[in-house]
Design a protein around this motif. Structure first.
Motif, PDB file in Angstrom:
ATOM      1  N   GLY A  71       0.828  -1.214   0.000  1.00 11.32           N
ATOM      2  CA  GLY A  71       0.000   0.000   0.000  1.00 11.32           C
ATOM      3  C   GLY A  71       0.854   1.253   0.000  1.00 11.32           C
ATOM      4  O   GLY A  71       0.569   2.230  -0.700  1.00 11.32           O
ATOM      5  N   HIS A  72       1.935   1.216   0.771  1.00 13.22           N
ATOM      6  CA  HIS A  72       2.849   2.358   0.846  1.00 13.22           C
ATOM      7  C   HIS A  72       3.494   2.625  -0.517  1.00 13.22           C
ATOM      8  O   HIS A  72       3.624   3.775  -0.951  1.00 13.22           O
ATOM      9  CB  HIS A  72       3.929   2.092   1.902  1.00 13.22           C
ATOM     10  N   THR A  73       3.878   1.553  -1.224  1.00 12.38           N
ATOM     11  CA  THR A  73       4.465   1.672  -2.572  1.00 12.38           C
ATOM     12  C   THR A  73       3.500   2.388  -3.514  1.00 12.38           C
ATOM     13  O   THR A  73       3.876   3.301  -4.254  1.00 12.38           O
ATOM     14  CB  THR A  73       4.790   0.269  -3.142  1.00 12.38           C
ATOM     15  N   VAL A  74       2.238   1.970  -3.472  1.00  8.11           N
ATOM     16  CA  VAL A  74       1.238   2.570  -4.363  1.00  8.11           C
ATOM     17  C   VAL A  74       1.007   4.038  -3.996  1.00  8.11           C
ATOM     18  O   VAL A  74       0.862   4.901  -4.870  1.00  8.11           O
ATOM     19  CB  VAL A  74      -0.081   1.757  -4.321  1.00  8.11           C
ATOM     20  N   ARG A  75       1.004   4.343  -2.692  1.00  4.57           N
ATOM     21  CA  ARG A  75       0.868   5.753  -2.264  1.00  4.57           C
ATOM     22  C   ARG A  75       1.981   6.623  -2.854  1.00  4.57           C
ATOM     23  O   ARG A  75       1.746   7.743  -3.286  1.00  4.57           O
ATOM     24  CB  ARG A  75       0.919   5.859  -0.736  1.00  4.57           C
ATOM     25  N   MET A  76       3.214   6.094  -2.832  1.00  2.00           N
ATOM     26  CA  MET A  76       4.341   6.847  -3.389  1.00  2.00           C
ATOM     27  C   MET A  76       4.135   7.111  -4.885  1.00  2.00           C
ATOM     28  O   MET A  76       4.415   8.203  -5.381  1.00  2.00           O
ATOM     29  CB  MET A  76       5.645   6.064  -3.176  1.00  2.00           C
ATOM     30  N   LEU A  77       3.616   6.121  -5.600  1.00  2.00           N
ATOM     31  CA  LEU A  77       3.377   6.302  -7.032  1.00  2.00           C
ATOM     32  C   LEU A  77       2.250   7.308  -7.287  1.00  2.00           C
ATOM     33  O   LEU A  77       2.301   8.072  -8.247  1.00  2.00           O
ATOM     34  CB  LEU A  77       3.045   4.950  -7.689  1.00  2.00           C
ATOM     35  N   LEU A  78       1.260   7.300  -6.410  1.00  2.00           N
ATOM     36  CA  LEU A  78       0.153   8.253  -6.591  1.00  2.00           C
ATOM     37  C   LEU A  78       0.586   9.694  -6.329  1.00  2.00           C
ATOM     38  O   LEU A  78      -0.003  10.633  -6.854  1.00  2.00           O
ATOM     39  CB  LEU A  78      -1.039   7.871  -5.705  1.00  2.00           C
ATOM     40  N   LYS A  79       1.642   9.875  -5.529  1.00  2.00           N
ATOM     41  CA  LYS A  79       2.203  11.224  -5.357  1.00  2.00           C
ATOM     42  C   LYS A  79       2.713  11.752  -6.688  1.00  2.00           C
ATOM     43  O   LYS A  79       2.575  12.926  -7.012  1.00  2.00           O
ATOM     44  CB  LYS A  79       3.350  11.203  -4.330  1.00  2.00           C
ATOM     45  N   ALA A 113      -5.033 -10.253  -0.369  1.00  2.00           N
ATOM     46  CA  ALA A 113      -4.635  -9.315   0.697  1.00  2.00           C
ATOM     47  C   ALA A 113      -3.898  -8.110   0.109  1.00  2.00           C
ATOM     48  O   ALA A 113      -4.111  -6.967   0.527  1.00  2.00           O
ATOM     49  CB  ALA A 113      -3.747 -10.032   1.717  1.00  2.00           C
ATOM     50  N   LEU A 114      -3.041  -8.362  -0.886  1.00  2.00           N
ATOM     51  CA  LEU A 114      -2.321  -7.264  -1.542  1.00  2.00           C
ATOM     52  C   LEU A 114      -3.286  -6.346  -2.281  1.00  2.00           C
ATOM     53  O   LEU A 114      -3.211  -5.113  -2.172  1.00  2.00           O
ATOM     54  CB  LEU A 114      -1.288  -7.828  -2.526  1.00  2.00           C
ATOM     55  N   LEU A 115      -4.216  -6.944  -3.024  1.00  2.00           N
ATOM     56  CA  LEU A 115      -5.165  -6.142  -3.809  1.00  2.00           C
ATOM     57  C   LEU A 115      -6.091  -5.325  -2.909  1.00  2.00           C
ATOM     58  O   LEU A 115      -6.453  -4.194  -3.242  1.00  2.00           O
ATOM     59  CB  LEU A 115      -5.986  -7.038  -4.743  1.00  2.00           C
ATOM     60  N   GLU A 116      -6.451  -5.891  -1.756  1.00  2.00           N
ATOM     61  CA  GLU A 116      -7.307  -5.141  -0.814  1.00  2.00           C
ATOM     62  C   GLU A 116      -6.590  -3.909  -0.293  1.00  2.00           C
ATOM     63  O   GLU A 116      -7.197  -2.842  -0.119  1.00  2.00           O
ATOM     64  CB  GLU A 116      -7.734  -6.062   0.346  1.00  2.00           C
ATOM     65  N   GLN A 117      -5.301  -4.047  -0.031  1.00  2.00           N
ATOM     66  CA  GLN A 117      -4.513  -2.888   0.420  1.00  2.00           C
ATOM     67  C   GLN A 117      -4.473  -1.802  -0.652  1.00  2.00           C
ATOM     68  O   GLN A 117      -4.641  -0.622  -0.366  1.00  2.00           O
ATOM     69  CB  GLN A 117      -3.067  -3.320   0.732  1.00  2.00           C
ATOM     70  N   VAL A 118      -4.262  -2.232  -1.893  1.00  2.00           N
ATOM     71  CA  VAL A 118      -4.214  -1.271  -3.005  1.00  2.00           C
ATOM     72  C   VAL A 118      -5.576  -0.581  -3.161  1.00  2.00           C
ATOM     73  O   VAL A 118      -5.657   0.636  -3.350  1.00  2.00           O
ATOM     74  CB  VAL A 118      -3.819  -1.982  -4.327  1.00  2.00           C
ATOM     75  N   GLN A 119      -6.649  -1.369  -3.062  1.00  2.00           N
ATOM     76  CA  GLN A 119      -7.997  -0.794  -3.195  1.00  2.00           C
ATOM     77  C   GLN A 119      -8.244   0.267  -2.124  1.00  2.00           C
ATOM     78  O   GLN A 119      -8.822   1.320  -2.409  1.00  2.00           O
ATOM     79  CB  GLN A 119      -9.052  -1.912  -3.071  1.00  2.00           C
ATOM     80  N   SER A 133     -11.445  -1.478 -10.489  1.00  2.00           N
ATOM     81  CA  SER A 133     -10.239  -0.691 -10.792  1.00  2.00           C
ATOM     82  C   SER A 133      -8.965  -1.425 -10.368  1.00  2.00           C
ATOM     83  O   SER A 133      -7.888  -1.116 -10.861  1.00  2.00           O
ATOM     84  CB  SER A 133     -10.312   0.671 -10.101  1.00  2.00           C
ATOM     85  N   VAL A 134      -9.082  -2.407  -9.456  1.00  2.00           N
ATOM     86  CA  VAL A 134      -7.899  -3.133  -8.973  1.00  2.00           C
ATOM     87  C   VAL A 134      -8.123  -4.629  -9.211  1.00  2.00           C
ATOM     88  O   VAL A 134      -8.922  -5.261  -8.524  1.00  2.00           O
ATOM     89  CB  VAL A 134      -7.660  -2.870  -7.462  1.00  2.00           C
ATOM     90  N   THR A 135      -7.438  -5.181 -10.194  1.00  2.00           N
ATOM     91  CA  THR A 135      -7.629  -6.602 -10.504  1.00  2.00           C
ATOM     92  C   THR A 135      -6.314  -7.224 -10.965  1.00  2.00           C
ATOM     93  O   THR A 135      -5.361  -6.527 -11.290  1.00  2.00           O
ATOM     94  CB  THR A 135      -8.660  -6.806 -11.650  1.00  2.00           C
ATOM     95  N   ILE A 136      -6.312  -8.563 -10.973  1.00  2.00           N
ATOM     96  CA  ILE A 136      -5.206  -9.298 -11.603  1.00  2.00           C
ATOM     97  C   ILE A 136      -5.621  -9.550 -13.047  1.00  2.00           C
ATOM     98  O   ILE A 136      -6.688 -10.102 -13.311  1.00  2.00           O
ATOM     99  CB  ILE A 136      -4.937 -10.633 -10.890  1.00  2.00           C
ATOM    100  N   MET A 137      -4.788  -9.112 -13.969  1.00  2.00           N
ATOM    101  CA  MET A 137      -5.089  -9.274 -15.383  1.00  2.00           C
ATOM    102  C   MET A 137      -4.666 -10.664 -15.833  1.00  2.00           C
ATOM    103  O   MET A 137      -3.606 -11.158 -15.430  1.00  2.00           O
ATOM    104  CB  MET A 137      -4.303  -8.202 -16.153  1.00  2.00           C
ATOM    105  N   ASN A 138      -5.489 -11.306 -16.673  1.00  2.00           N
ATOM    106  CA  ASN A 138      -5.039 -12.616 -17.146  1.00  2.00           C
ATOM    107  C   ASN A 138      -3.952 -12.424 -18.206  1.00  2.00           C
ATOM    108  O   ASN A 138      -3.831 -11.374 -18.835  1.00  2.00           O
ATOM    109  CB  ASN A 138      -6.208 -13.492 -17.619  1.00  2.00           C
ATOM    110  N   GLY A 139      -3.134 -13.446 -18.368  1.00  2.00           N
ATOM    111  CA  GLY A 139      -1.955 -13.340 -19.224  1.00  2.00           C
ATOM    112  C   GLY A 139      -2.295 -13.062 -20.678  1.00  2.00           C
ATOM    113  O   GLY A 139      -1.578 -12.344 -21.375  1.00  2.00           O
TER     114      GLY A 139
END
Length: 399
Positions: A71-79, A113-119, A133-139
């Protein structure tokens, strides 16, 4: 100034300017792309006005056991996004995250758990957060969207164009091949219907040969070559390979797991032995399409590009054209003189051999096939993210 006035002031007459923000976490990095489009007619292709790109390592999958850090990583990117998108447009700029092979390789519980944090981070952001808006994309979609990106950037995505480019994408966890076949046999001889995808865009229907091989990305390929993919007893096992320098011994982490790896001090090293190890990972796994030669120019990016730069085959900014045999020749040189290249990466012999094997024995390219190695096209990052944004705006109905 109102939002509409601000948008009109920054756009050509009769055009609407829109932004889209696309974080893209893979197994080895999390990236954000902020795209600005100019759209003059909804039936026409939009014009890409600008891309802002920023990357953070490692990828979200490295935080499988501490989702809060993700979640912290995504916050940094949103900055970065906040600095790029004008404040008046935050509320109408869609924010979309598509996770790739790094999360596909995790257990469903850890990935969720990772996706919930991002959401959670998305929901507290000032941007427009669409449904799903937050999903795992299929290959498969990863390959198709990369194909859309590259053909959009090279000007091949309009009804008049008969010529398109194929794509080869080598990520950490998976690898994709996608191209538009000219021969029916290519579609009809595909092993299963999963290798064929259709979608509509700008009044044209495309039928692509496309497949994503999970577990055959460069990092997952290392693990498989070492015999460590899904192995037990990580704490005490040392995984050896003749692809690594004899005296090399170290820890190596991927997907949140640390492995003990080493060269084979008692055995031999060199290209031939390494190739035999790598061939087991590729042979019988990768399907060879009926038609490859002469059907398309193939653009190769991600780790194909990065390793070609590391091995001194292409320029790190401009890329370049390479034949498949160039990878093979340099792999031989690196493997047979591992002591010369240790500063770049002890894995360079394994990686270059794996790429050679994947192209030749996997997909079935001839040694004389020319590939366009690229990181950017028209100053825009070569990846599936642009295609994902076009899909979001135009709903391509990929099936």
């Amino acid at each position: 100034m109102s939002e509409d006035e601000a948008r009109r002031a920054a756009s050509p007459p009769g055009a609407a300017r829109r932004c889209g923000t696309e974080p893209s976490p893979g197994s080895t990095g999390t990236r954000i792309h902020v795209y600005t489009f100019i759209q003059s007619d909804s039936e026409e292709l939009p014009i890409l006005d600008n891309e802002m790109f920023h990357s953070i390592k490692p990828g979200l999958s490295a935080y499988a056991d501490s989702p809060e850090t993700a979640g912290h990583t995504v916050r940094m990117l949103l900055k970065v996004a906040k600095r790029t998108v004008p404040r008046v447009m935050w509320k109408r700029t869609p924010l979309v995250l598509r996770a790739t092979a790094g999360l596909r390789l995790l257990t469903a519980q850890k990935a969720r758990a990772l996706l919930e944090q991002v959401q959670h981070v998305f929901d507290e952001s000032p941007f427009l957060v669409p449904d799903n808006s937050v999903t795992i994309m299929n290959g498969t979609n990863e390959g198709i969207l990369a194909w859309i990106s590259l053909n959009f950037l090279t000007g091949h995505l309009n009804a008049q164009t008969k010529k398109t480019v194929g794509i080869l994408d080598l990520g950490g966890g998976s690898t994709q091949i996608t191209f538009l076949p000219k021969l029916r046999e290519t579609i009809e001889s595909a092993p299963v219907t999963d290798f064929v995808a259709r979608f509509d865009i700008f009044n044209s229907t495309y039928e692509l040969y496309t497949y994503s091989y999970l577990g055959n990305g460069l990092m997952a390929g290392r693990l498989a070559t070492l015999g460590a993919l899904g192995a037990e007893g990580m704490e005490w096992r040392v995984f050896k390979s003749s692809c690594l320098p004899k005296k090399f011994r170290d820890e190596w982490s991927f997907g949140g797991i640390t492995y003990h790896v080493s060269g084979d001090p008692e055995g031999y090293t060199g290209f031939k032995l390494c190739y035999q190890e790598v061939l087991k990972v590729v042979k019988g796994v990768i399907h060879q399409p009926y038609e490859l030669e002469g059907s398309n120019v193939f653009y190769a990016f991600s780790y194909y590009f990065d390793r070609a730069v590391d091995a001194g085959l292409i320029d790190g900014v401009y890329g370049g054209m390479l034949q498949v045999r160039d990878f093979k020749k340099r792999a031989k040189e690196v493997c047979n003189r591992t002591t010369k290249y240790p500063s770049i990466s002890p894995f360079l012999c394994m990686d270059m051999t794996y790429i050679t094997c994947l192209l030749k024995d996997g997909f079935g390219f001839k040694e004389s096939t020319v590939l366009q190695l690229t990181k950017k096209v028209n100053n825009v990052e070569a990846s599936w993210a642009l295609g994902a944004m076009l899909d979001h705006f135009h709903n391509l109905k990929i099936h």
